[in-house]
Design a protein around this motif. Structure first.
Motif, PDB file in Angstrom:
ATOM      1  N   LEU A 301       0.820  -1.211   0.000  1.00  0.00           N
ATOM      2  CA  LEU A 301       0.000   0.000   0.000  1.00  0.00           C
ATOM      3  C   LEU A 301       0.856   1.264   0.000  1.00  0.00           C
ATOM      4  O   LEU A 301       0.566   2.225  -0.714  1.00  0.00           O
ATOM      5  N   SER A 302       1.923   1.257   0.801  1.00  0.00           N
ATOM      6  CA  SER A 302       2.748   2.459   0.939  1.00  0.00           C
ATOM      7  C   SER A 302       3.533   2.766  -0.326  1.00  0.00           C
ATOM      8  O   SER A 302       3.635   3.922  -0.745  1.00  0.00           O
ATOM      9  N   ALA A 303       4.090   1.724  -0.947  1.00  0.00           N
ATOM     10  CA  ALA A 303       4.968   1.938  -2.098  1.00  0.00           C
ATOM     11  C   ALA A 303       4.197   2.042  -3.412  1.00  0.00           C
ATOM     12  O   ALA A 303       4.481   2.918  -4.243  1.00  0.00           O
ATOM     13  N   ASP A 304       3.222   1.157  -3.602  1.00  0.00           N
ATOM     14  CA  ASP A 304       2.592   1.068  -4.914  1.00  0.00           C
ATOM     15  C   ASP A 304       1.448   2.053  -5.121  1.00  0.00           C
ATOM     16  O   ASP A 304       1.149   2.436  -6.257  1.00  0.00           O
ATOM     17  N   ALA A 305       0.814   2.483  -4.041  1.00  0.00           N
ATOM     18  CA  ALA A 305      -0.349   3.364  -4.195  1.00  0.00           C
ATOM     19  C   ALA A 305       0.037   4.749  -4.692  1.00  0.00           C
ATOM     20  O   ALA A 305      -0.808   5.477  -5.224  1.00  0.00           O
ATOM     21  N   VAL A 306       1.293   5.126  -4.540  1.00  0.00           N
ATOM     22  CA  VAL A 306       1.719   6.467  -4.963  1.00  0.00           C
ATOM     23  C   VAL A 306       2.305   6.469  -6.374  1.00  0.00           C
ATOM     24  O   VAL A 306       2.647   7.534  -6.894  1.00  0.00           O
ATOM     25  N   ARG A 307       2.419   5.326  -6.990  1.00  0.00           N
ATOM     26  CA  ARG A 307       2.999   5.268  -8.329  1.00  0.00           C
ATOM     27  C   ARG A 307       2.031   5.820  -9.371  1.00  0.00           C
ATOM     28  O   ARG A 307       0.807   5.665  -9.237  1.00  0.00           O
ATOM     29  N   PRO A 308       2.549   6.466 -10.403  1.00  0.00           N
ATOM     30  CA  PRO A 308       1.670   6.995 -11.462  1.00  0.00           C
ATOM     31  C   PRO A 308       0.803   5.884 -12.051  1.00  0.00           C
ATOM     32  O   PRO A 308       1.283   4.790 -12.352  1.00  0.00           O
ATOM     33  N   GLY A 309      -0.477   6.162 -12.184  1.00  0.00           N
ATOM     34  CA  GLY A 309      -1.400   5.201 -12.770  1.00  0.00           C
ATOM     35  C   GLY A 309      -1.864   4.119 -11.828  1.00  0.00           C
ATOM     36  O   GLY A 309      -2.596   3.197 -12.239  1.00  0.00           O
ATOM     37  N   ALA A 310      -1.490   4.184 -10.538  1.00  0.00           N
ATOM     38  CA  ALA A 310      -1.898   3.151  -9.581  1.00  0.00           C
ATOM     39  C   ALA A 310      -3.415   3.086  -9.488  1.00  0.00           C
ATOM     40  O   ALA A 310      -4.099   4.106  -9.419  1.00  0.00           O
ATOM     41  N   GLY A 311      -3.930   1.858  -9.477  1.00  0.00           N
ATOM     42  CA  GLY A 311      -5.370   1.655  -9.426  1.00  0.00           C
ATOM     43  C   GLY A 311      -5.767   0.663  -8.359  1.00  0.00           C
ATOM     44  O   GLY A 311      -4.939   0.236  -7.534  1.00  0.00           O
ATOM     45  N   PRO A 312      -7.022   0.243  -8.345  1.00  0.00           N
ATOM     46  CA  PRO A 312      -7.543  -0.650  -7.310  1.00  0.00           C
ATOM     47  C   PRO A 312      -6.807  -1.986  -7.214  1.00  0.00           C
ATOM     48  O   PRO A 312      -6.882  -2.662  -6.181  1.00  0.00           O
ATOM     49  N   GLU A 313      -6.090  -2.361  -8.270  1.00  0.00           N
ATOM     50  CA  GLU A 313      -5.348  -3.628  -8.213  1.00  0.00           C
ATOM     51  C   GLU A 313      -4.298  -3.612  -7.106  1.00  0.00           C
ATOM     52  O   GLU A 313      -3.894  -4.682  -6.620  1.00  0.00           O
ATOM     53  N   VAL A 314      -3.852  -2.442  -6.691  1.00  0.00           N
ATOM     54  CA  VAL A 314      -2.899  -2.352  -5.581  1.00  0.00           C
ATOM     55  C   VAL A 314      -3.542  -2.863  -4.296  1.00  0.00           C
ATOM     56  O   VAL A 314      -2.909  -3.557  -3.494  1.00  0.00           O
ATOM     57  N   ILE A 315      -4.812  -2.547  -4.091  1.00  0.00           N
ATOM     58  CA  ILE A 315      -5.524  -3.035  -2.913  1.00  0.00           C
ATOM     59  C   ILE A 315      -5.632  -4.553  -2.968  1.00  0.00           C
ATOM     60  O   ILE A 315      -5.412  -5.243  -1.961  1.00  0.00           O
ATOM     61  N   ALA A 316      -5.940  -5.093  -4.146  1.00  0.00           N
ATOM     62  CA  ALA A 316      -6.030  -6.545  -4.292  1.00  0.00           C
ATOM     63  C   ALA A 316      -4.695  -7.211  -3.977  1.00  0.00           C
ATOM     64  O   ALA A 316      -4.640  -8.231  -3.268  1.00  0.00           O
ATOM     65  N   ALA A 317      -3.619  -6.638  -4.474  1.00  0.00           N
ATOM     66  CA  ALA A 317      -2.295  -7.213  -4.228  1.00  0.00           C
ATOM     67  C   ALA A 317      -1.941  -7.163  -2.747  1.00  0.00           C
ATOM     68  O   ALA A 317      -1.336  -8.098  -2.201  1.00  0.00           O
ATOM     69  N   ALA A 318      -2.303  -6.079  -2.076  1.00  0.00           N
ATOM     70  CA  ALA A 318      -2.017  -5.971  -0.645  1.00  0.00           C
ATOM     71  C   ALA A 318      -2.785  -7.030   0.133  1.00  0.00           C
ATOM     72  O   ALA A 318      -2.226  -7.697   1.019  1.00  0.00           O
ATOM     73  N   PHE A 319      -4.047  -7.210  -0.173  1.00  0.00           N
ATOM     74  CA  PHE A 319      -4.857  -8.224   0.518  1.00  0.00           C
ATOM     75  C   PHE A 319      -4.312  -9.629   0.268  1.00  0.00           C
ATOM     76  O   PHE A 319      -4.405 -10.498   1.144  1.00  0.00           O
ATOM     77  N   ASP A 320      -3.734  -9.844  -0.901  1.00  0.00           N
ATOM     78  CA  ASP A 320      -3.184 -11.169  -1.211  1.00  0.00           C
ATOM     79  C   ASP A 320      -2.039 -11.546  -0.277  1.00  0.00           C
ATOM     80  O   ASP A 320      -1.700 -12.727  -0.144  1.00  0.00           O
ATOM     81  N   ALA A 321      -1.439 -10.557   0.378  1.00  0.00           N
ATOM     82  CA  ALA A 321      -0.317 -10.840   1.275  1.00  0.00           C
ATOM     83  C   ALA A 321      -0.764 -11.364   2.637  1.00  0.00           C
ATOM     84  O   ALA A 321       0.047 -11.921   3.383  1.00  0.00           O
ATOM     85  N   ILE A 322      -2.039 -11.228   2.961  1.00  0.00           N
ATOM     86  CA  ILE A 322      -2.524 -11.546   4.300  1.00  0.00           C
ATOM     87  C   ILE A 322      -2.886 -13.020   4.432  1.00  0.00           C
ATOM     88  O   ILE A 322      -3.522 -13.610   3.558  1.00  0.00           O
ATOM     89  N   ASP A 323      -2.482 -13.605   5.551  1.00  0.00           N
ATOM     90  CA  ASP A 323      -2.842 -14.981   5.885  1.00  0.00           C
ATOM     91  C   ASP A 323      -4.214 -14.969   6.552  1.00  0.00           C
ATOM     92  O   ASP A 323      -4.335 -14.901   7.785  1.00  0.00           O
ATOM     93  N   PHE A 324      -5.267 -15.032   5.749  1.00  0.00           N
ATOM     94  CA  PHE A 324      -6.612 -14.944   6.298  1.00  0.00           C
ATOM     95  C   PHE A 324      -6.997 -16.186   7.094  1.00  0.00           C
ATOM     96  O   PHE A 324      -7.842 -16.104   7.983  1.00  0.00           O
ATOM     97  N   ALA A 325      -6.386 -17.309   6.794  1.00  0.00           N
ATOM     98  CA  ALA A 325      -6.661 -18.511   7.600  1.00  0.00           C
ATOM     99  C   ALA A 325      -6.202 -18.281   9.034  1.00  0.00           C
ATOM    100  O   ALA A 325      -6.901 -18.589   9.994  1.00  0.00           O
ATOM    101  N   GLY A 326      -5.019 -17.691   9.178  1.00  0.00           N
ATOM    102  CA  GLY A 326      -4.529 -17.379  10.518  1.00  0.00           C
ATOM    103  C   GLY A 326      -5.379 -16.346  11.211  1.00  0.00           C
ATOM    104  O   GLY A 326      -5.604 -16.414  12.427  1.00  0.00           O
ATOM    105  N   LEU A 327      -5.872 -15.365  10.453  1.00  0.00           N
ATOM    106  CA  LEU A 327      -6.727 -14.345  11.020  1.00  0.00           C
ATOM    107  C   LEU A 327      -8.032 -14.948  11.515  1.00  0.00           C
ATOM    108  O   LEU A 327      -8.525 -14.629  12.601  1.00  0.00           O
ATOM    109  N   THR A 328      -8.606 -15.871  10.756  1.00  0.00           N
ATOM    110  CA  THR A 328      -9.844 -16.530  11.147  1.00  0.00           C
ATOM    111  C   THR A 328      -9.660 -17.367  12.408  1.00  0.00           C
ATOM    112  O   THR A 328     -10.469 -17.358  13.325  1.00  0.00           O
ATOM    113  N   GLU A 329      -8.524 -18.080  12.477  1.00  0.00           N
ATOM    114  CA  GLU A 329      -8.263 -18.897  13.663  1.00  0.00           C
ATOM    115  C   GLU A 329      -8.090 -18.036  14.898  1.00  0.00           C
ATOM    116  O   GLU A 329      -8.582 -18.353  15.981  1.00  0.00           O
TER     117      GLU A 329
END
Length: 331
Positions: A301-329
């Motif tokens: 989020l910090s690095a890619d959101a400020v790049r020229p032309g950055a779009g919603p795909e940056v949010i998708a990529a950031a969420f892909d980094a999260i271990d949601f299984a661990g969060l659910t547990e």
């Protein structure tokens, strides 16, 4: 006095933070929390870009507008203008200690002028069609809170205030910066508890130094509502359990896929209107504190959101980094 809704939990008004993008994110996590705007100065509403200052997405409701000002006539005009935007509450700031606010003769320095605050509240009540509330400190500088706070509250209640939210610290207007005023003056929760005992029929909310939902629940044994500020911003995921823990709703773990989709759609609409992705993503940095992948989430989020032309795909990529299984547990 008209009935004030039982807003047991709210996210505090925070300058430069609780803008409409921040509130949109917070609403994805809690349906019940009362969300506050940043403080908006009455003069700004009267003379400035009203839509920029006051517009919000209806999905954010319930939303309270916090006003800054000390001139009853101007506050009346600001409330009259704001009425068309559909806020659920109008709150008067009597707690901000910044030099900029003091130079305008409002904020925490108004703790010294209870009669003036009462006139402001009474004037606002003449045109408001929603509750009018006050957010204050327990005192400023050399004031004795045991004397000042009860007298101050008595004045604003007599003027018609529907609720009082109290930041349970003094504000030192001489000698401390706004940042230091959030940490250095000692907390005095007991004085707010006693205030509630003195006003059993008045909604009393507490704010200041509260960092967890367990602490929220403890305070709710003594007062009607609890307001979180920095904790809700820097550890945003805790809002995902507010509806269950604070309001008793039968809700499970937040649907993080839905949160991601909503934030991407919101960002896309903001970009289409000429905005920048960072306006949205800067408020998301506090998600997933302590969860595996959170560091990478923040980096993306910090690095890619400020790049020229950055779009919603940056949010998708950031969420892909999260271990949601661990969060659910963990939940």
């Amino acid at each position: 006095m008209s009935r004030y809704p039982q807003h047991r939990f709210s996210v505090a008004p925070m300058m430069d933070w609780t803008d409409r993008h921040c509130r949109f994110l917070h609403r994805q996590l809690s349906r019940r929390a009362l969300l506050y705007t940043e403080m908006v100065v009455a003069d700004g509403i009267i003379h400035g870009d009203r839509d920029r200052l006051l517009c919000f997405d209806q999905i954010e409701q319930p939303v309270a507008l916090q006003l800054g000002g000390s001139e009853p006539d101007k506050l009346v005009e600001a409330v009259r203008i704001a009425t068309d935007y559909g806020y659920d509450e109008i709150n008067l700031n009597v707690g901000c200690p910044s030099d900029r606010v003091q130079s305008g003769a409002f904020g925490a320095c108004l703790m010294r002028e209870a009669d003036l605050v009462a006139r402001c509240v009474a004037a606002m009540k003449t045109v408001a069609d929603v509750p009018v509330t006050v957010k204050c400190r327990i005192g400023v500088d050399e004031q004795d809170p045991e004397i000042v706070l009860p007298g101050f509250v008595r004045s604003v209640v007599d003027a018609g205030a529907n609720a009082v939210w109290v930041h349970a610290r003094k504000a030192w207007l001489e000698g401390l910066s706004p940042k230091e005023n959030r940490d250095i003056p000692p907390l005095d929760y007991d004085i707010v508890y006693r205030l509630k005992q003195d006003y059993p029929n008045l909604f009393i909310g507490i704010n200041g130094g509260i960092a967890s939902l367990n602490q929220v629940l403890e305070h709710l044994n003594h007062v009607d509502g609890v307001m979180l500020g920095r904790a809700a911003y820097h550890n945003t995921s805790l809002l995902a359990d507010v509806d269950r823990q604070v309001y008793g709703d039968d809700v499970g773990v937040t649907d993080w896929d839905a949160v991601r989709a909503s934030m991407m759609a919101h960002a896309d609409a903001h970009l289409a209107a000429g905005g920048r992705l960072i306006h949205v993503t800067r408020h998301m940095i506090g998600l997933f504190q302590g969860v595996r992948g959170a560091r990478r989430f923040r980096q993306v989020l910090s690095a890619d959101a400020v790049r020229p032309g950055a779009g919603p795909e940056v949010i998708a990529a950031a969420f892909d980094a999260i271990d949601f299984a661990g969060l659910t547990e963990a939940a």
